[in-house]
Design a protein around this motif. Structure first.
Motif, PDB file in Angstrom:
ATOM      1  N   ARG A 448      -8.116  -1.833  -2.607  1.00  0.00           N
ATOM      2  CA  ARG A 448      -6.693  -1.931  -1.959  1.00  0.00           C
ATOM      3  C   ARG A 448      -5.777  -2.718  -2.961  1.00  0.00           C
ATOM      4  O   ARG A 448      -6.259  -4.027  -3.196  1.00  0.00           O
ATOM      5  N   ASP A 453       1.533   0.617  -0.130  1.00  0.00           N
ATOM      6  CA  ASP A 453       1.514   1.059   1.264  1.00  0.00           C
ATOM      7  C   ASP A 453       2.188   2.304   1.820  1.00  0.00           C
ATOM      8  O   ASP A 453       2.381   2.741   3.161  1.00  0.00           O
ATOM      9  N   ARG A 456      -0.544   4.754   2.646  1.00  0.00           N
ATOM     10  CA  ARG A 456      -1.721   3.981   3.169  1.00  0.00           C
ATOM     11  C   ARG A 456      -2.651   4.754   4.053  1.00  0.00           C
ATOM     12  O   ARG A 456      -3.924   4.870   3.905  1.00  0.00           O
ATOM     13  N   ASP A 460      -6.270   6.038   3.361  1.00  0.00           N
ATOM     14  CA  ASP A 460      -7.530   5.603   3.940  1.00  0.00           C
ATOM     15  C   ASP A 460      -8.294   6.462   4.231  1.00  0.00           C
ATOM     16  O   ASP A 460      -9.432   6.673   4.407  1.00  0.00           O
TER      17      ASP A 460
END
Length: 720
Positions: A448, A453, A456, A460
């Protein structure tokens, strides 16, 4: 365009060309309302310079283009500005035809649009107006007399001209396949481009991880209900030591390079979303010394994905016969046993800085109390090692003699999955399993990055999907096909029914994983051992050398030839060995770094034959003591070279010889003896015994001493 005789502003023929502008879409066709065809071209982005416009020679007759939302008008695309074929909107049509009108406004034209003519005549009384269609009208001049004449050349309407451009581009697109044609004419795929995962892995694992990623991309786990891919994957590799260093202390430069000398984006690759190192110890190597302001955070899995031991792949004709000799012993003991069975056995290993497998093998090679410099000198060939195990196995068959006498330290899985090289015929190999070498344990690590972000959640989800697939049956099948073992329990082969020849299905394998400290220590000692070297030359300068002094094959000539293996950072010196003035030698070249030119000049100026005998015992004892003192604080490679005619070998007998052999075994400094006499290295002769005891090499007139000595010095030095 050719039939219409369209010209550019320079008066040249207007040839259609395709020019792609970055981030600009061009709509070549679009469906209209109520089945009527309408064609528009998207223009430049807002703020762009419009194309040149050719001014009409007379007031044009404008053909209406219905604005969006009106019957017959084309639908405007969702994104991007549009430019219609005229800047002034004409009145709506009446009865399907356009009434002629004069306008003082000048219309804008697109490149390639034909020049408009003066207004068309009114329909004759009683004549039905001609309906609008895609067929071109025949323009006529109003002041031209109405008499029979040859009809004027038909000009294609702006809509028809652009339609021909569409046809030309569409025909061109067929050369790029159906996908390109669909894109040009406005078709589109229902699948959006998937998010791309960046996966960094060890060079030895790249082929296996790449094959696993290919299988995952088309699997049901990565496919939506509409048949679209959920994610894409880019697999790339970099040197293991470089990857650990970059994640530990160079994440700021990786995020935003500021220095030409420090640029992980260039030297390693893009910032990874996933890291799959070959050893679980790589994670604590990063986190244990990571900067407090590091921009990357590691989230490793608890379990390894698979396992593969590091084996000594020995030519089957030289391999140990009993199971006890093949499994569990120390690596150094296995190597020594092989050298006893074959006088010219070589052991090769890839670069420990480039792959974890080679670094794990180095842990076993150095063993307990072994001298890294001596170990590295005994590993052939001189010069840089092969970068990966696959490269090493590919290079060996280039020389059949070398292939048949060389043992390779490689991961076991390569004996099954093979390597992608052009040689398919190679010496069959048998795997021996040392008990002090940890194996490969690839592990999935989510990386990470601070500030990343924007997508994100989607990233993920993509990483978790690939992680679950690799840890499940899909990953098990991919690693099994490559020749890996299970990572837990007894570590059985994942595909035991298809085990490679020479591989034991269930050897007693090392259970303990590699530790962070063991890998870091081995890497540091390797770097020291491959760093600048130290060489001390002992040149027999006794009177008996007079006939073996001059020329390239004489004593000084052989010494100077070998200096090419030493660089500016290496340290070396030359002693003239002759028993005079109560000393066994005189310093001909002081010990330290030298340029080759200055060293050769010093040898030419000071090297001479003395009227004295030589005492090889006293000179060698003094050399061993001197080198032991110089190498007490580091692991730099060292070498003693003794060039002699063996005239005074009678001084190396009895107790003196035994004492010298004992000192040579303890000093861990190899002695290379160059005998200028025939048979000087015969079995049982002092030269051969001394070289063997010290781990060095003995060369005589039958062994091409010039090239042999140069190779030995090159193993120790860094080169010119």
């Amino acid at each position: 365009m050719a039939e219409g005789r369209h010209e550019t502003l320079r008066g040249e023929a207007w040839t259609p060309q395709s020019r792609a502008e970055h981030d600009e879409d061009v709509l070549l066709s679009a469906r209209g309302v109520r089945g009527e065809r309408s064609l528009r071209l998207t223009g430049p982005r807002l703020g762009a310079v419009p194309p040149p416009v050719r001014r009409p020679r007379a007031t044009p007759v404008t053909e209406p283009v219905v604005s969006p939302g009106r019957p017959g008008g084309g639908r405007r695309p969702a994104d991007g500005p549009q430019q219609t074929q005229q800047t002034q909107q004409a009145p709506p049509p009446t009865h399907g035809t356009q009434q002629p009108q004069q306008s003082q406004r000048k219309s804008r034209q697109l490149p390639g649009q034909p020049q408009p003519k003066p207004s068309q005549p009114q329909p004759k009384p009683g004549q039905q107006p001609r309906p609008r269609s895609g067929r071109p009208r025949q323009p006529a001049q109003l002041d031209q007399p109405q008499k029979p004449q040859r009809p004027p050349r038909k000009l294609r309407s702006p809509r028809r001209s652009v339609a021909w451009i569409t046809v030309l581009l569409s025909l061109t697109a067929t050369g790029f396949g159906a996908y390109g044609l669909t894109t040009l004419v406005g078709g589109s795929s229902p699948c959006a481009p998937p998010l791309e995962l960046r996966v960094l892995t060890d060079p030895d694992l790249k082929a296996t991880v790449g094959a696993a990623a290919d299988a995952y991309l088309t699997s049901a786990a990565n496919t939506t209900g509409e048949g679209c891919r959920r994610s894409g994957i880019t697999v790339y590799s970099a040197g293991s030591a470089d990857a650990v260093t970059a994640l530990r202390s160079e994440t700021g430069a990786w995020h935003e390079p500021r220095d030409e000398d420090l640029n992980p984006q260039r030297d390693i690759g893009p910032q990874p979303d996933v890291w799959i190192p070959a050893s679980r110890a790589d994670v604590p190597r990063v986190t244990g010394g990571q900067d407090t302001d590091a921009l990357a955070r590691l989230e490793p899995d608890d379990r390894a994905l698979a396992y593969s031991p590091i084996v000594l792949a020995v030519p089957t004709s030289l391999a140990a016969a009993s199971l006890d000799e093949r499994v569990g012993g120390p690596l150094t003991g296995m190597v020594d046993a092989l050298r006893e069975r074959h006088d010219h056995l070589e052991v090769r290993r890839p670069d420990p800085e480039f792959t974890d497998a080679a670094l794990l093998a180095t842990i076993g090679l150095y063993g307990t109390g072994a001298d890294p410099g001596r170990v590295e000198q005994r590993l052939a060939p001189p010069g840089p090692p092969a970068p990966t195990a696959a490269d090493l196995l590919c290079a060996l068959p280039d020389d059949d003699a070398v292939d048949k006498r060389t043992a390779a330290l490689v991961p076991e899985f390569l004996l099954k999955s093979g390597v992608g090289c052009d040689r398919t015929t190679r010496s069959p190999r048998t795997a021996q399993y040392p008990g002090d070498v940890p194996g490969l344990e690839p592990v999935f690590v989510r990386v990470r990055w601070e500030g990343a972000d924007r997508d994100r959640a989607a990233r993920d989800e993509a990483a978790d999907g690939f992680r679950a697939w690799l840890a499940g049956e899909g990953g098990r099948a991919a690693f099994g096909a490559a020749g890996f073992r299970a990572a837990t329990a007894d570590r059985a082969l994942l595909e035991a029914d298809e085990a490679a020849a020479g591989v034991l299905p269930a050897p007693s394998l090392l259970i303990e994983s590699a530790g962070r400290d063991a890998m870091e220590t081995a890497l540091r000692r390797y770097r020291d051992a491959r760093g600048p070297g130290r060489v001390l030359f002992l040149l027999d300068s006794s009177g008996s050398m007079a006939g073996l002094w001059r020329g390239p094959s004489g004593g000084p000539g052989l010494l100077k030839q070998s200096l090419g293996g030493l660089g500016g950072r290496d340290e070396y010196g030359v002693w003239a060995v002759a028993d005079g003035r109560g000393r066994a030698y005189e310093t001909l070249l002081s010990f330290g770094p030298h340029s080759r030119r200055s060293a050769e000049a010093a040898i030419d100026a000071g090297a001479r034959v003395r009227d004295a005998e030589a005492d090889p015992y006293a000179a060698l004892v003094a050399a061993l003591d001197d080198m032991a003192e110089r190498g007490a604080a580091d692991d730099r490679p060292q070498l003693i070279v003794h060039i002699t005619d063996d005239e005074d070998v009678g001084r190396l007998t009895g107790a003196r010889l035994e004492d010298l052999l004992s000192r040579a075994r303890l000093a861990d400094v190899p002695i290379t003896t160059v005998s200028l006499a025939n048979g000087g290295c015969a079995a049982g002769r002092p030269d051969a015994l001394i070289s063997t005891a010290s781990g060095g090499r003995c060369l005589d007139a039958d062994d091409e001493p010039g090239s042999g000595l140069s190779a030995e010095v090159a193993r120790t030095g860094t080169g010119e």
